[in-house]
Design an enzyme around this catalytic site. Structure first.
Site, PDB file in Angstrom:
ATOM      1  N   HIS A 220      -1.121  14.209   0.313  1.00  0.00           N
ATOM      2  CA  HIS A 220      -1.891  13.091   0.845  1.00  0.00           C
ATOM      3  C   HIS A 220      -0.991  12.043   1.501  1.00  0.00           C
ATOM      4  CE1 HIS A 220      -4.959   9.694   0.206  1.00  0.00           C
ATOM      5  NE2 HIS A 220      -5.606  10.607   0.899  1.00  0.00           N
ATOM      6  N   LYS A 222       1.367   9.957   4.164  1.00  0.00           N
ATOM      7  CA  LYS A 222       1.342   9.630   5.578  1.00  0.00           C
ATOM      8  C   LYS A 222       2.702   9.034   5.937  1.00  0.00           C
ATOM      9  CE  LYS A 222      -3.209   9.246   4.327  1.00  0.00           C
ATOM     10  NZ  LYS A 222      -3.694   9.317   2.944  1.00  0.00           N
ATOM     11  N   ASP A 227      14.043   8.761  14.517  1.00  0.00           N
ATOM     12  CA  ASP A 227      15.502   8.626  14.630  1.00  0.00           C
ATOM     13  C   ASP A 227      16.160   8.152  13.337  1.00  0.00           C
ATOM     14  OD1 ASP A 227      15.411   9.471  17.254  1.00  0.00           O
ATOM     15  OD2 ASP A 227      15.321   7.452  18.082  1.00  0.00           O
ATOM     16  N   LYS A 401      -5.213   0.757   0.506  1.00  0.00           N
ATOM     17  CA  LYS A 401      -4.819   1.182  -0.828  1.00  0.00           C
ATOM     18  C   LYS A 401      -3.620   0.338  -1.248  1.00  0.00           C
ATOM     19  CE  LYS A 401      -5.679   5.588   1.330  1.00  0.00           C
ATOM     20  NZ  LYS A 401      -7.021   5.908   0.914  1.00  0.00           N
ATOM     21  N   ASP A 406       0.266 -11.303  -9.024  1.00  0.00           N
ATOM     22  CA  ASP A 406       0.840 -12.641  -9.178  1.00  0.00           C
ATOM     23  C   ASP A 406       1.512 -13.194  -7.926  1.00  0.00           C
ATOM     24  OD1 ASP A 406      -0.079 -12.602 -11.741  1.00  0.00           O
ATOM     25  OD2 ASP A 406       1.880 -12.447 -12.710  1.00  0.00           O
TER      26      ASP A 406
END
Length: 481
Positions: A220, A222, A227, A401, A406
């Site tokens: 999952h 990404k 370079d 996500k 704090d």
């Protein structure tokens, strides 16, 4: 045939089916207990599913419950170790973080994790279109290599545009490697990918679907690395819907980021380990990990790449989530389209809320997948009772996500707050020990809440019985959601 003979045959058939059901239930229950012995709640849930639905439940367990594909997981673990040995990975010392967060830095480095790095420049994207344009621009400026890894690549305008950019690199002699998940990208733009291959690019599918019953462990992540100096990661896949062009969802809220600095080698190593596992091509050298001996640090952020997957017993992202929540003193703000926590994560959130911490969860109003959405509503009951504020995003699709604690610590990436992300999938997050970046994410979160509705605990408690029954049924599948 006499009526008596018919009745006797009928009862013989029934008895045969009952025996078969009993055998399937017994075998399925034993397999659930054996395979999930480290996860008692999952074992109980699957055992009940198999016992209550002997035929269908056994089929579901074979497809989804048998999560440890032992040979493939063992091979992935061995390949990762071999690749680390081959490259002679030397991460160097971890940068110092505030003492309060030191335990999270140590959890992130556990089990061959990456160290905390200083001097990172990070740019946060709150919308897919801007992030996508920046990724395309970075690819078009590539000089040596482009490494891309996505769960989904659609055969639409966005997919064509991204692959065209990769083709342009390949034609210029730039090394192009494109890794896709074979389940997430089952309807990938095959013709364009074949053209990319003919023009010199390399394309591979992670864990190809050889056995249709083995679809449970997915990549999952990404990742885009250009370079060895510029990296992108977060929640964005390649497709029109991620640019706000989905006919049903319309606006698409996501969180992606661009990073330069010492954290980029962590993205590169993660990609190359997955690439080596998939293609058997092992890469190392300064071209992929260029040094920066005389350059000033591009930024000031403390960042740590945290990768996790079913090939490791230690679930790094899950452990950092739980530890950060337990260390919270003021607030824990979470955004995720899917919320199906395991017992430990659920207990941590409830404990934080009951301790007076401002715990908020922002999820979907219009679900794209009903099964995890209904299962999440079951878990909302305990959250609301403990004082957790639950919000539903109404503007469009909430695909971000992240976990914010704090105003000082943030974890952003591909991992949702569900069992699939935290136990079954290969995921990648980046945790930031940086108040400025965390405040930026908090400000975006507060803007999101303006487009959201907060669930009233009393109204929610009076929801219809049919809804509660559906939620209870769906939560039986929580170990694989």
């Amino acid at each position: 045939m006499s009526f008596t003979h018919f009745v006797a045959t009928f009862w013989q058939d029934i008895a045969g089916w009952l025996v078969l059901a009993w055998v399937l239930a017994t075998v399925g229950t034993l397999l659930a207990v054996m395979h999930l012995k480290r996860e008692p709640m999952s074992a109980i849930a699957w055992s009940l599913t198999v016992l209550l639905m002997p035929f269908f439940g056994a089929f579901l367990f074979l497809v989804f419950g048998n999560q440890h594909i032992r040979r493939r997981v063992f091979e992935k673990r061995q390949r990762s170790r071999a690749y680390k040995t081959f490259t002679g990975r030397a991460d160097g010392a971890s940068a110092r973080v505030p003492e309060r967060w030191d335990v999270l830095a140590r959890l992130g480095t556990h089990a061959d994790g990456f160290p905390v790095t200083s001097g990172n420049a990070v740019r946060i994207y709150s919308e897919g279109a801007e992030a996508f344009d920046e990724m395309i621009a970075a690819v078009e400026r590539a000089e040596h290599h482009v490494h891309a890894q996505f769960f989904i690549c659609r055969p639409d305008d966005a997919g064509r545009r991204f692959i065209d950019a990769l083709r342009g690199c390949a034609r210029r002699g730039v090394e192009v490697r494109f890794l896709l998940d074979s389940v997430g990208s089952y309807n990938r733009p095959s013709r364009l990918l074949r053209v990319l291959t003919r023009e010199g690019g390399r394309v591979a599918a992670f864990l190809p679907i050889i056995n249709p019953l083995r679809v449970n462990l997915r990549n999952h992540r990404k990742i885009l690395v250009v370079d060895g100096r510029i990296g992108f990661t977060g929640g964005l896949n390649i497709g029109d819907e991620y640019l706000g062009k989905h006919p049903s969802f319309g606006y698409w809220r996501d969180t992606h980021f661009r990073i330069e600095g010492g954290a980029v080698p962590g993205l590169q190593h993660t990609f190359l380990e997955d690439w080596y596992f998939t293609t058997n091509e092992a890469l190392k050298g300064g071209a992929y990990f260029p040094p920066h001996p005389h350059e000033p640090a591009p930024g000031t952020a403390l960042a740590q790449v945290v990768a996790s997957g079913p090939d490791a017993d230690f679930k790094s992202i899950r452990e950092t989530y739980v530890a950060a929540i337990l260390r919270a003193r003021e607030r824990v703000w979470i955004a995720s389209p899917y919320f199906v926590p395991d017992a430990g994560l659920s207990d941590a959130l409830v404990l934080a809320a009951r301790s007076g911490v401002d715990v908020r969860f922002l999820g979907l109003f219009r679900p794209d997948k009903w099964l995890p959405f209904l299962a999440a509503r079951y878990f909302w009951t305990d959250m609301l009772a403990a004082g957790v504020k639950v919000y539903q995003y109404t503007r469009g699709m909430m695909h971000s996500k992240f976990v914010l604690v704090d105003g000082e610590w943030a974890s952003v990436g591909s991992a949702n707050t569900d069992n699939r992300s935290l136990h079954l999938n290969f995921e990648l997050n980046c945790q930031f020990f940086d108040p400025a970046l965390t405040r930026e994410l908090e400000e975006a979160y507060l803007r999101d809440l303006e487009w959201s509705v907060r669930i009233d605990p009393e109204v929610y408690a009076s929801r219809p019985l049919i809804g509660r029954l559906a939620e209870n049924a769906c939560r039986l599948f929580s170990p694989v959601l």
